[in-house]
Design an enzyme around this catalytic site. Structure first.
Site, PDB file in Angstrom:
ATOM      1  N   ASP A  15      31.879  28.318  34.671  1.00  0.00           N
ATOM      2  CA  ASP A  15      32.537  29.612  34.909  1.00  0.00           C
ATOM      3  C   ASP A  15      33.095  29.672  36.326  1.00  0.00           C
ATOM      4  O   ASP A  15      32.361  29.471  37.305  1.00  0.00           O
ATOM      5  CB  ASP A  15      31.532  30.764  34.733  1.00  0.00           C
ATOM      6  CG  ASP A  15      31.075  30.938  33.287  1.00  0.00           C
ATOM      7  OD1 ASP A  15      31.655  30.294  32.395  1.00  0.00           O
ATOM      8  OD2 ASP A  15      30.146  31.740  33.064  1.00  0.00           O
ATOM      9  N   LYS A  42      28.582  30.628  26.198  1.00  0.00           N
ATOM     10  CA  LYS A  42      27.643  31.499  25.469  1.00  0.00           C
ATOM     11  C   LYS A  42      26.432  30.730  24.936  1.00  0.00           C
ATOM     12  O   LYS A  42      25.296  31.212  25.023  1.00  0.00           O
ATOM     13  CB  LYS A  42      28.369  32.218  24.332  1.00  0.00           C
ATOM     14  CG  LYS A  42      29.414  33.195  24.857  1.00  0.00           C
ATOM     15  CD  LYS A  42      30.075  33.997  23.781  1.00  0.00           C
ATOM     16  CE  LYS A  42      31.310  34.709  24.315  1.00  0.00           C
ATOM     17  NZ  LYS A  42      31.048  35.637  25.412  1.00  0.00           N
ATOM     18  N   GLY A  43      26.667  29.537  24.384  1.00  0.00           N
ATOM     19  CA  GLY A  43      25.544  28.773  23.837  1.00  0.00           C
ATOM     20  C   GLY A  43      24.569  28.364  24.922  1.00  0.00           C
ATOM     21  O   GLY A  43      23.344  28.581  24.802  1.00  0.00           O
ATOM     22  N   ASN A  45      24.202  29.642  27.893  1.00  0.00           N
ATOM     23  CA  ASN A  45      23.553  30.820  28.488  1.00  0.00           C
ATOM     24  C   ASN A  45      22.362  31.269  27.630  1.00  0.00           C
ATOM     25  O   ASN A  45      21.287  31.604  28.147  1.00  0.00           O
ATOM     26  CB  ASN A  45      24.534  32.001  28.583  1.00  0.00           C
ATOM     27  CG  ASN A  45      25.704  31.716  29.510  1.00  0.00           C
ATOM     28  OD1 ASN A  45      25.656  30.780  30.306  1.00  0.00           O
ATOM     29  ND2 ASN A  45      26.761  32.513  29.391  1.00  0.00           N
ATOM     30  N   GLU A 142      32.014  30.016  19.825  1.00  0.00           N
ATOM     31  CA  GLU A 142      32.831  29.244  20.786  1.00  0.00           C
ATOM     32  C   GLU A 142      32.887  27.768  20.391  1.00  0.00           C
ATOM     33  O   GLU A 142      33.276  26.925  21.187  1.00  0.00           O
ATOM     34  CB  GLU A 142      32.283  29.391  22.209  1.00  0.00           C
ATOM     35  CG  GLU A 142      32.608  30.755  22.813  1.00  0.00           C
ATOM     36  CD  GLU A 142      32.215  30.889  24.280  1.00  0.00           C
ATOM     37  OE1 GLU A 142      32.852  31.683  24.984  1.00  0.00           O
ATOM     38  OE2 GLU A 142      31.269  30.206  24.731  1.00  0.00           O
ATOM     39  N   ASN A 186      28.726  43.139  19.156  1.00  0.00           N
ATOM     40  CA  ASN A 186      28.854  44.391  19.899  1.00  0.00           C
ATOM     41  C   ASN A 186      29.842  45.260  19.110  1.00  0.00           C
ATOM     42  O   ASN A 186      30.331  44.850  18.047  1.00  0.00           O
ATOM     43  CB  ASN A 186      29.254  44.146  21.367  1.00  0.00           C
ATOM     44  CG  ASN A 186      30.625  43.503  21.509  1.00  0.00           C
ATOM     45  OD1 ASN A 186      31.459  43.566  20.598  1.00  0.00           O
ATOM     46  ND2 ASN A 186      30.873  42.866  22.629  1.00  0.00           N
ATOM     47  N   ASP A 248      27.389  42.805  37.487  1.00  0.00           N
ATOM     48  CA  ASP A 248      28.187  41.824  36.738  1.00  0.00           C
ATOM     49  C   ASP A 248      27.639  41.790  35.303  1.00  0.00           C
ATOM     50  O   ASP A 248      26.500  41.369  35.094  1.00  0.00           O
ATOM     51  CB  ASP A 248      28.049  40.445  37.420  1.00  0.00           C
ATOM     52  CG  ASP A 248      28.848  39.351  36.722  1.00  0.00           C
ATOM     53  OD1 ASP A 248      29.444  39.637  35.664  1.00  0.00           O
ATOM     54  OD2 ASP A 248      28.866  38.225  37.236  1.00  0.00           O
ATOM     55  N   ALA A 251      27.511  37.744  30.451  1.00  0.00           N
ATOM     56  CA  ALA A 251      26.348  37.137  29.783  1.00  0.00           C
ATOM     57  C   ALA A 251      25.236  38.126  29.439  1.00  0.00           C
ATOM     58  O   ALA A 251      24.158  37.703  29.028  1.00  0.00           O
ATOM     59  CB  ALA A 251      25.777  35.964  30.591  1.00  0.00           C
ATOM     60  N   ALA A 252      25.501  39.433  29.554  1.00  0.00           N
ATOM     61  CA  ALA A 252      24.476  40.399  29.119  1.00  0.00           C
ATOM     62  C   ALA A 252      24.220  40.231  27.621  1.00  0.00           C
ATOM     63  O   ALA A 252      23.071  40.270  27.162  1.00  0.00           O
ATOM     64  CB  ALA A 252      24.928  41.820  29.432  1.00  0.00           C
ATOM     65  N   GLY A 253      25.280  40.014  26.858  1.00  0.00           N
ATOM     66  CA  GLY A 253      25.123  39.782  25.411  1.00  0.00           C
ATOM     67  C   GLY A 253      24.341  38.503  25.146  1.00  0.00           C
ATOM     68  O   GLY A 253      23.524  38.434  24.221  1.00  0.00           O
ATOM     69  N   ASP A 254      24.586  37.494  25.962  1.00  0.00           N
ATOM     70  CA  ASP A 254      23.857  36.221  25.784  1.00  0.00           C
ATOM     71  C   ASP A 254      22.370  36.421  26.079  1.00  0.00           C
ATOM     72  O   ASP A 254      21.508  35.868  25.398  1.00  0.00           O
ATOM     73  CB  ASP A 254      24.429  35.146  26.705  1.00  0.00           C
ATOM     74  CG  ASP A 254      25.895  34.886  26.415  1.00  0.00           C
ATOM     75  OD1 ASP A 254      26.302  35.076  25.253  1.00  0.00           O
ATOM     76  OD2 ASP A 254      26.642  34.513  27.341  1.00  0.00           O
ATOM     77  N   SER A 293      21.864  34.637  36.178  1.00  0.00           N
ATOM     78  CA  SER A 293      21.320  36.007  36.070  1.00  0.00           C
ATOM     79  C   SER A 293      20.166  36.096  35.076  1.00  0.00           C
ATOM     80  O   SER A 293      19.564  37.153  34.923  1.00  0.00           O
ATOM     81  CB  SER A 293      22.433  36.986  35.677  1.00  0.00           C
ATOM     82  OG  SER A 293      22.837  36.755  34.347  1.00  0.00           O
TER      83      SER A 293
HETATM   84  O1  RIB Z   1      29.194  35.465  27.510  1.00  0.00           O
HETATM   85  C1  RIB Z   1      29.593  35.034  28.780  1.00  0.00           C
HETATM   86  C2  RIB Z   1      30.194  33.665  28.691  1.00  0.00           C
HETATM   87  O2  RIB Z   1      31.386  33.725  27.946  1.00  0.00           O
HETATM   88  C3  RIB Z   1      30.571  33.066  30.017  1.00  0.00           C
HETATM   89  O3  RIB Z   1      29.523  32.357  30.620  1.00  0.00           O
HETATM   90  C4  RIB Z   1      31.792  32.231  29.683  1.00  0.00           C
HETATM   91  O4  RIB Z   1      31.606  30.874  29.860  1.00  0.00           O
HETATM   92  C5  RIB Z   1      32.136  32.570  28.240  1.00  0.00           C
HETATM   93  O5  RIB Z   1      31.696  31.605  27.365  1.00  0.00           O
END
Ligand code: RIB
Length: 308
Positions: A15, A42-43, A45, A142, A186, A248, A251-254, A293
């Site tokens: 990122d 996403k994966g 994270n 993704e 979401n 920030d 990645a809250a969803g992750d 995070s």
């Molecule tokens: O969900 C956040 C992520 O979406 C980021 O880390 C970015 O790489 C995208 O995949």
């Protein structure tokens, strides 16, 4: 065979993050503030989130033979992710995400998928042993849709719970819905999946029930600062979350997905797993970056020590 791992099949990106005062309009150039390079995708994270919460977690994905692969795999390993199922493709670059974050913590993300889109159903099939050991399988969108479908089929074959985080959203085949024990959109993603508006609580619930009708067993709609909604054949229940000052939201969803699956794999029931996911996701919006995070169990406890 002991089923004692979480398997995350998905993407990894480097990122590139710039802080901005406001997002640029089409055709506009703006000057940003700080720049940072953070491990993301996403994966990856979600795998880091599970591992930092102390659950043995394997990541299955594909990276290039480049400097981003070195940095991402090093930091994922330092966070405790088992990379035995990571594949390398020397013909493509590792995924990259260009991210801008504004003063309210809101973000805009563009992903250059690179090797993530080279993860094939055959790659997953060739590593089917990973499914034998998995207590839960978590994936996102993704990677190619046909790979997601094969992942879901293998999870079913091995009697392993399958959780799909449908991000970034795209219309999905009914066949895939029928293989989902949990789907976690979401509101925006729910709207794309169902074609129905999700502007208010009632319409969100109606849209979530449409996914049940397509064969999903449990729909968990993540609602940001408003928490989450869980809908199943017998339940329709809302969960609130703590209000915080967002720095920030990347990645809250992750974090929600990783923490939810870690709790489920740790034998929590669904309401407990959603509460745990809300707490971890809320923590992450107070920190910069994606994987950087993700909290440890100790950090989550400290953060909530004054909250009943
Ligand atoms: O969900 C956040 C992520 O979406 C980021 O880390 C970015 O790489 C995208 O995949």
């Amino acid at each position: 065979m002991n089923k004692d791992t979480i398997l995350v099949v998905g993407s990894a990106n480097m990122d590139m993050v710039v802080q901005v005062d406001h997002f640029p309009k089409p055709g506009e150039t703006i000057l940003g503030r700080d720049f940072g390079m953070f491990p993301g995708g996403k994966g990856a994270n979600q795998a880091v989130c599970c591992a930092k919460l102390n659950y043995h977690t394997c990541f299955m994905g594909k990276m290039g033979e480049d400097v981003f692969h070195q940095r991402l795999s090093q930091s994922m390993q330092e966070d405790g992710v088992d990379l035995r199922y990571l594949l390398i493709d020397s013909h493509e670059s590792t995924g990259v995400a260009l991210i801008s974050v504004d003063q309210t913590g809101e973000n805009q993300i563009i992903v250059a998928s690179g090797t993530n889109m080279q993860l094939t159903p055959r790659d997953v099939e060739a590593q089917r042993k990973a499914f034998e050991e998995a207590k839960a399988v978590l994936t996102q969108l993704e990677i190619p849709l046909k790979t997601v479908l094969r992942t879901a089929e293998l999870a079913r074959e091995y009697h392993t719970r399958f959780i799909l985080n449908p991000a970034p959203a795209q219309p999905l085949p009914d066949e895939l819905f029928g293989l989902c024990d949990f789907i976690t959109p979401n509101e925006t993603e729910l709207e794309i999946l169902t074609g129905k508006s999700t502007n208010d609580p009632d319409s969100i619930e109606i849209a979530a029930k449409m996914l049940l009708a397509k064969g999903v067993k449990n729909v968990i709609v993540t609602l940001g600062a408003e928490g989450a909604l869980w809908v199943s054949a017998s339940e329709s229940r809302r969960f609130s979350t703590k209000k915080v000052q967002a720095v920030d939201s990347t990645a809250a969803g992750d974090a929600f997905n990783g923490a939810f699956v870690a709790a489920l794999a740790g034998e929590k029931d669904i309401p407990q797993a959603i509460q745990s996911a809300n707490r971890v996701a809320t923590f992450t919006v107070t920190k910069r970056g994606a994987q950087t995070s993700m909290p440890t169990l100790f950090e989550v406890e400290q953060f909530y020590k004054d909250v009943p």
